[in-house]
Design an enzyme around this catalytic site. Structure first.
Site, PDB file in Angstrom:
ATOM      1  N   CYS A 106       5.922 -43.594 -64.132  1.00  0.00           N
ATOM      2  CA  CYS A 106       5.817 -44.096 -62.852  1.00  0.00           C
ATOM      3  C   CYS A 106       5.000 -43.701 -61.987  1.00  0.00           C
ATOM      4  CB  CYS A 106       7.120 -44.166 -62.350  1.00  0.00           C
ATOM      5  SG  CYS A 106       8.436 -44.799 -63.505  1.00  0.00           S
ATOM      6  N   GLU A 155      14.918 -39.230 -52.605  1.00  0.00           N
ATOM      7  CA  GLU A 155      13.643 -39.603 -52.133  1.00  0.00           C
ATOM      8  C   GLU A 155      13.882 -39.523 -50.447  1.00  0.00           C
ATOM      9  OE1 GLU A 155       9.696 -42.587 -51.914  1.00  0.00           O
ATOM     10  OE2 GLU A 155      11.687 -43.291 -52.850  1.00  0.00           O
ATOM     11  N   LYS A 184       8.891 -52.620 -54.035  1.00  0.00           N
ATOM     12  CA  LYS A 184       9.521 -52.665 -55.441  1.00  0.00           C
ATOM     13  C   LYS A 184      10.367 -53.981 -55.451  1.00  0.00           C
ATOM     14  CE  LYS A 184       8.467 -48.608 -57.977  1.00  0.00           C
ATOM     15  NZ  LYS A 184       7.926 -47.865 -56.933  1.00  0.00           N
ATOM     16  N   HIS A 228       9.041 -53.108 -60.513  1.00  0.00           N
ATOM     17  CA  HIS A 228       8.577 -51.819 -60.672  1.00  0.00           C
ATOM     18  C   HIS A 228       7.570 -51.997 -61.741  1.00  0.00           C
ATOM     19  CE1 HIS A 228       8.181 -47.713 -61.587  1.00  0.00           C
ATOM     20  NE2 HIS A 228       9.381 -47.183 -61.411  1.00  0.00           N
ATOM     21  N   PHE A 241       9.639 -40.377 -64.028  1.00  0.00           N
ATOM     22  CA  PHE A 241      10.481 -39.785 -65.444  1.00  0.00           C
ATOM     23  C   PHE A 241       9.505 -38.584 -65.782  1.00  0.00           C
ATOM     24  CE2 PHE A 241      13.328 -43.413 -66.902  1.00  0.00           C
ATOM     25  CZ  PHE A 241      14.005 -43.011 -65.629  1.00  0.00           C
TER      26      PHE A 241
END
Length: 402
Positions: free
Chosen positions: A162, A305, A326, A331, A390
């Site tokens: 991502c 976050e 998003k 996403h 990830f």
């Protein structure tokens, strides 16, 4: 070190077929997420996504070209054409030799893989199309953008899940900043919305079937999208000498690794990337006006976050506008940071602050200003874009008004 500016941008995504449509959709808090439409979608548990609808590749590309272009390559070429056209650059002579392409993608030609796996394993065929490998390889989009526009400098693909787009744009920034290139075409593209792509993500149990609701108390997962966004990064003096319109300055970039878990995010890793981007740009936390958050809509990502933003910015975190687009376009995995960069440029250039839609009631652990449900008009001098992937790979880019 050279200053780096953005002189062109292009996109195709679930919100629009170009930048103007996309920013207009963001400004009007529109949602591009809907029912998935592709073969075997009825067999999936997850039935929604930010899919590009009413797109006919045969209207854009010849039959011969489509033999080589997976959808992720098609999207990259469309976005690159828009960006280069806006920049006004023509890549020939010395400029061509000192300009290149760096794009991010996570899945590459996943639709090509999916179609040909089905042909071999389900339909029992013993042959696949002779150009399967050139279509599915992750560098296909970069190579075709390079060939289409005659870009003969550094060209490669970045694949960091991502964070792929932000890592790609960061590398392009450093190429121009160091003087290794005069201009770089950069961004990201992804097209994972196919049966195999969604089925794989279903296994992680991080997907929502009701919508993307970042930072909301009722959020229940991410929603995939598809598309591309591409930018022209150019050396400032080169752009100024030719009278180019400058959209924003790329002020700083930083990356970090959590070095802890393959899927669970880390406050420390995200914080270090944010602080590193500010240090790279020579900025203070109080300079930041807008943050485009990674904001996936998963329980773990959003609260992690928020904690990282507060750790990095201190008390100023509560004065900064933060949003996750998003919620509108989904996403885009390897392409997501690029589409989200559009919102940062709109904030700096036009004072359009994209909202976080579907935010009914904020999670108590997510207590920042998320520009809930309606866009805002406010002047912004500095914006940052977060990407936390990830694998624990983080990349943050800082933009500045010029």
């Amino acid at each position: 070190m050279k200053r780096v500016v953005i002189t062109g941008q292009g996109t195709i995504n679930a919100l629009g077929a170009d930048v103007a449509q996309t920013i207009d959709a963001m400004a009007n808090a529109q949602c591009g997420i809907g029912a998935l439409e592709f073969p075997n979608a009825d067999r999936l548990s997850i039935k929604i996504g930010g899919q590009i609808k009413n797109f006919d590749a045969s209207e854009r590309f010849s039959r011969q070209q489509l033999n080589f272009y997976d959808p992720f390559t098609q999207f990259a070429l469309i976005a690159a054409e828009q960006a280069i056209s806006q920049s006004g650059l023509v890549f020939d002579g010395e400029l061509a030799e000192f300009s290149g392409v760096i794009l991010g993608t996570a899945g590459g030609g996943l639709q090509t893989q999916d179609e040909n796996y089905r042909s071999v394993y389900e339909d029992g065929k013993n042959r696949v199309h002779p150009f399967v490998v050139p279509r599915l390889m992750n560098n296909s989009a970069v190579s075709h953008v390079s060939m289409t526009h005659g870009l003969k400098g550094p060209c490669f693909t970045v694949s960091t899940a991502c964070a792929s787009s932000n890592h790609a744009m960061g590398q392009a920034f450093q190429m121009v900043q160091s003087g290794a290139a005069k201009a770089m075409i950069t961004g990201g593209s992804e097209s994972m919305l196919c049966f195999g792509g969604i089925k794989a993500w279903e296994g992680l149990r991080v997907m929502s079937n009701t919508g993307c609701r970042p930072f909301c108390a009722s959020r229940d997962g991410m929603v995939q999208g598809e598309g591309a966004a591409v930018f022209v990064f150019e050396e400032y003096e080169h752009a100024r000498a030719r009278g180019a319109e400058i959209l924003a300055e790329v002020a700083g970039f930083a990356m970090s690794s959590d070095a802890s878990d393959i899927v669970m995010p880390s406050v420390g890793g995200a914080r270090r990337a944010i602080q590193g981007a500010l240090n790279s740009a020579g900025l203070n936390p109080t300079d930041i006006g807008y943050i485009n958050a990674h904001g996936t809509g998963t329980a773990a990502n959003d609260k992690t976050e928020c904690a990282a933003i507060k750790d990095a910015l201190g008390d100023h975190a509560y004065d900064v506008m933060v949003s996750s687009t998003k919620s509108m376009h989904g996403h885009l995995i390897g392409g997501t940071g690029a589409v989200e960069m559009l919102a940062c440029i709109a904030a700096i250039k036009d004072g359009v602050i994209a909202p976080t839609i579907n935010l009914a009631e904020a999670d108590p652990e997510c207590d920042l200003d998320f520009v809930a449900n309606e866009a805002r008009q406010k002047s912004v001098d500095v914006a940052i874009s977060n990407a936390f992937a990830f694998g624990g790979l983080n990349a943050v880019i800082a933009l500045r008004k010029i």
